[in-house]
Write an enzyme that holds these catalytic residues in place. Structure first.
Site, PDB file in Angstrom:
ATOM      1  N   LYS A   3     -80.823  21.570 -44.684  1.00  0.00           N
ATOM      2  CA  LYS A   3     -79.681  22.123 -43.938  1.00  0.00           C
ATOM      3  C   LYS A   3     -79.595  21.509 -42.545  1.00  0.00           C
ATOM      4  O   LYS A   3     -78.495  21.239 -42.031  1.00  0.00           O
ATOM      5  CB  LYS A   3     -79.818  23.647 -43.837  1.00  0.00           C
ATOM      6  CG  LYS A   3     -78.742  24.340 -42.984  1.00  0.00           C
ATOM      7  CD  LYS A   3     -77.331  24.070 -43.486  1.00  0.00           C
ATOM      8  CE  LYS A   3     -76.306  25.034 -42.916  1.00  0.00           C
ATOM      9  NZ  LYS A   3     -76.207  25.085 -41.480  1.00  0.00           N
TER      10      LYS A   3
ATOM     11  N   GLU B  92     -73.149  16.281 -40.045  1.00  0.00           N
ATOM     12  CA  GLU B  92     -71.907  16.914 -39.576  1.00  0.00           C
ATOM     13  C   GLU B  92     -71.576  16.466 -38.148  1.00  0.00           C
ATOM     14  O   GLU B  92     -70.427  16.131 -37.843  1.00  0.00           O
ATOM     15  CB  GLU B  92     -72.073  18.434 -39.638  1.00  0.00           C
ATOM     16  CG  GLU B  92     -70.926  19.266 -39.119  1.00  0.00           C
ATOM     17  CD  GLU B  92     -71.291  20.744 -39.081  1.00  0.00           C
ATOM     18  OE1 GLU B  92     -71.096  21.377 -38.028  1.00  0.00           O
ATOM     19  OE2 GLU B  92     -71.795  21.263 -40.102  1.00  0.00           O
TER      20      GLU B  92
ATOM     21  N   HIS C 172     -78.097  18.150 -42.961  1.00  0.00           N
ATOM     22  CA  HIS C 172     -76.667  18.388 -43.203  1.00  0.00           C
ATOM     23  C   HIS C 172     -75.936  18.566 -41.881  1.00  0.00           C
ATOM     24  O   HIS C 172     -74.889  17.959 -41.641  1.00  0.00           O
ATOM     25  CB  HIS C 172     -76.488  19.632 -44.083  1.00  0.00           C
ATOM     26  CG  HIS C 172     -75.105  20.218 -44.073  1.00  0.00           C
ATOM     27  ND1 HIS C 172     -74.618  20.962 -43.013  1.00  0.00           N
ATOM     28  CD2 HIS C 172     -74.108  20.168 -44.979  1.00  0.00           C
ATOM     29  CE1 HIS C 172     -73.381  21.341 -43.265  1.00  0.00           C
ATOM     30  NE2 HIS C 172     -73.046  20.871 -44.454  1.00  0.00           N
ATOM     31  N   ASN C 173     -76.478  19.398 -40.998  1.00  0.00           N
ATOM     32  CA  ASN C 173     -75.815  19.650 -39.721  1.00  0.00           C
ATOM     33  C   ASN C 173     -75.803  18.404 -38.836  1.00  0.00           C
ATOM     34  O   ASN C 173     -74.845  18.157 -38.113  1.00  0.00           O
ATOM     35  CB  ASN C 173     -76.500  20.807 -38.992  1.00  0.00           C
ATOM     36  CG  ASN C 173     -76.133  22.161 -39.579  1.00  0.00           C
ATOM     37  OD1 ASN C 173     -75.787  22.257 -40.753  1.00  0.00           O
ATOM     38  ND2 ASN C 173     -76.209  23.194 -38.778  1.00  0.00           N
TER      39      ASN C 173
ATOM     40  N   MET D 267     -70.918  35.930 -40.734  1.00  0.00           N
ATOM     41  CA  MET D 267     -71.479  35.353 -41.953  1.00  0.00           C
ATOM     42  C   MET D 267     -72.027  36.436 -42.867  1.00  0.00           C
ATOM     43  O   MET D 267     -71.840  36.394 -44.091  1.00  0.00           O
ATOM     44  CB  MET D 267     -72.572  34.346 -41.600  1.00  0.00           C
ATOM     45  CG  MET D 267     -72.058  33.046 -41.026  1.00  0.00           C
ATOM     46  SD  MET D 267     -71.137  32.043 -42.214  1.00  0.00           S
ATOM     47  CE  MET D 267     -72.460  31.424 -43.257  1.00  0.00           C
TER      48      MET D 267
ATOM     49  N   SER E 164    -106.413  -3.542 -26.399  1.00  0.00           N
ATOM     50  CA  SER E 164    -106.147  -2.109 -26.477  1.00  0.00           C
ATOM     51  C   SER E 164    -106.058  -1.715 -27.950  1.00  0.00           C
ATOM     52  O   SER E 164    -106.355  -2.504 -28.846  1.00  0.00           O
ATOM     53  CB  SER E 164    -104.838  -1.792 -25.739  1.00  0.00           C
ATOM     54  OG  SER E 164    -104.587  -0.414 -25.761  1.00  0.00           O
TER      55      SER E 164
ATOM     56  N   SER F 224     -74.168  26.902 -45.703  1.00  0.00           N
ATOM     57  CA  SER F 224     -73.138  26.148 -44.987  1.00  0.00           C
ATOM     58  C   SER F 224     -71.760  26.444 -45.548  1.00  0.00           C
ATOM     59  O   SER F 224     -71.593  26.673 -46.738  1.00  0.00           O
ATOM     60  CB  SER F 224     -73.406  24.641 -45.073  1.00  0.00           C
ATOM     61  OG  SER F 224     -72.402  23.931 -44.390  1.00  0.00           O
ATOM     62  N   GLY F 225     -70.789  26.428 -44.669  1.00  0.00           N
ATOM     63  CA  GLY F 225     -69.403  26.632 -45.086  1.00  0.00           C
ATOM     64  C   GLY F 225     -68.640  27.522 -44.136  1.00  0.00           C
ATOM     65  O   GLY F 225     -67.445  27.740 -44.291  1.00  0.00           O
TER      66      GLY F 225
END
Length: 484
Positions: free
Chosen positions: A185, A192, A188-189, A15, A479, A130-131
């Protein structure tokens, strides 16, 4: 060549190399450094020969070769290596200089690092890139966040090297403060992961249920890539299915069925659990990879556990059309869930996210790029306060048109023992989301019965809690209330 570099980059892996070649091709002079110094010399005399690069043998030389305010971008392994380089860089930099992390860092680390670096008088950017290899070289999608004051200094560089869509609009814009860029990101992943799982389920159905070989599937994906499913992942699936091994058979069938991952899908799922968002499809995609990794156990189970005999009797061509609709509808749900997560994170971390802008950033350069994303941008441009993608008129119509085929695919797959966790979880989410009343009233009664956790009533105002002594022996002590 200029005496000073416009930007410096640390990390000459795939990269890093491709990104700096991209920068140089846009007219920028780039200083380069790598922890293994001989890589710098190899690059300068190899792919970088005759180009505008300034190689450095140590960090001091590297930093000194960059124009102020210095812009130092790291493309190193996430985690400790990023922190280590930050510590080494801080003493060498001056107030106003900018450190940029272009790796896949977990967003809480970026939140922490932004605060720390700013405390030293410096600026910090965590940017998702990304790419893959091709995107880095020809134009990636970039999602920067961090110190807002840093953006004007890197904007021209980032936007010039990023992918462009209709009208030359760059797939890069400022996302938000501290960890916002790396958060987007991460989502995004996660999406994906979901897209890939949906496609893999379609492949499994065509292979085992319809009896289609890879070359026949190639033709289907080729057609799909000209319509509403047109996307990078459909495109590469088309090409993979046509790729032949040395003996002429489909190479894909020779590949071991155990999937790897780098953890970003898991981070997305964990974050959704932390923020209380039903990110069901991406969660199933992550678990499907884990199940695939249990290869030896699955082989053993296959010799013992039985299921239905596969017997497809329907119209094959119609079913393939249904399958296209199932992929499309599941994809809509996946993005609806991903955007729901981003909206909740924006509230939690006080980020001002531009949801239409995020769809634009994903339109080109990145792994999930598709024509579908322009419809998401239109939805948020039309209604910036849209609470869920499924409530947009366009996507409502699309899902309603696709759902009959979607249901037929899920039902047929289940009846024939073909696992489709992403498609079925997407359908279950859709049916749950459109249902005004779910059976959680019984669940709350159960919780109150065994744990006195209390419940709300439909005939009383929200926020008023009740406890029932269900057995007559439990007393009136309750509770804590529940979180809804």
């Amino acid at each position: 060549m200029k005496n000073k570099a416009d930007i410096g980059l640390i990390g000459l892996a795939v990269m890093g190399e491709n990104l700096i070649l991209n920068m140089e091709s846009k007219g920028y002079t780039v200083a380069v450094f790598n922890r293994t110094v001989d890589k710098v010399e190899k690059f300068i005399n190899g792919r970088g020969a005759g180009k505008n690069f300034l190689g450095a043998k140590n960090l001091e030389e590297f930093v000194a070769s960059i124009e102020r305010p210095r812009k130092v971008m790291m493309l190193v392994k996430a985690g400790k290596p990023v922190d280590d380089f930050i510590e080494k860089l801080i003493p060498l930099l001056e107030p106003g200089d900018i450190i940029i992390d272009g790796g896949n860092s977990h967003f809480p680390d970026t939140v922490r690092r932004t605060e720390y670096v700013e405390s030293k008088g410096l600026l910090y950017i965590g940017t998702g890139v990304s790419g893959g290899e091709e995107g880095a070289l020809k134009g990636p999608s970039m999602m920067p966040g961090g110190s807002p004051k840093a953006w004007p200094y890197v904007k021209d560089i980032f936007q010039s090297i990023s992918a462009k869509v209709e009208g030359g609009i760059p797939c890069c814009d400022w996302v938000g403060e501290d960890g916002a860029g790396h958060f987007v990101k991460m989502v995004h992943n996660g999406i994906e992961y979901g897209d890939m799982q949906i496609i893999n389920e379609a492949y499994h159905i065509m292979k085992d249920l319809l009896g289609m070989d890879a070359f026949a599937q190639h033709e289907v994906f080729k057609k799909w890539n000209t319509g509403k499913l047109d996307s990078y992942l459909i495109e590469i699936t088309r090409d993979i299915l046509a790729f032949k091994d040395e003996d002429g058979s489909p190479l894909v069938e020779k590949i071991l069925d155990t999937a790897g991952q780098k953890g970003t899908g898991k981070w997305t799922s964990i974050t959704a659990l932390d923020l209380g968002i039903p990110l069901t499809l991406i969660g199933e995609a992550v678990f499907s990879r884990y199940l695939s990794a249990q290869k030896e156990l699955r082989v053993e189970a296959s010799k013992t556990l039985s299921g239905p005999e596969i017997n497809f009797k329907g119209d094959k061509e119609q079913f393939i059309n249904d399958l296209e609709n199932a992929i499309y509808a599941s994809k809509i749900v996946s993005y609806a869930q991903g955007y729901d997560l981003m909206m909740q994170a924006a509230k939690e971390y006080n980020w001002n996210l531009n949801y239409g802008g995020i769809a634009l950033m994903w339109r080109g350069g990145c792994i999930i790029r598709s024509v579908f994303l322009k419809d998401i941008k239109k939805a948020f441009d039309k209604n910036p306060n849209l609470r869920n993608l499924l409530l947009d008129p366009f996507f409502k119509e699309q899902v309603e048109a696709a759902q009959a085929g979607w249901r037929r695919v899920c039902a047929t797959a289940v009846e024939n023992g073909i696992p489709v966790p992403a498609m079925t979880s997407a359908l279950a989410y859709y049916d749950g989301f459109r249902n005004e009343r779910l059976p959680a009233n019984l669940l709350q009664a159960q919780r109150d019965y065994f744990g006195a956790h209390m419940y709300e009533r439909v005939d009383k105002p929200r926020g008023e809690f009740f406890h029932t002594n269900w057995t007559g022996t439990g007393g009136e002590t309750a509770s804590t209330t529940y979180e809804a």
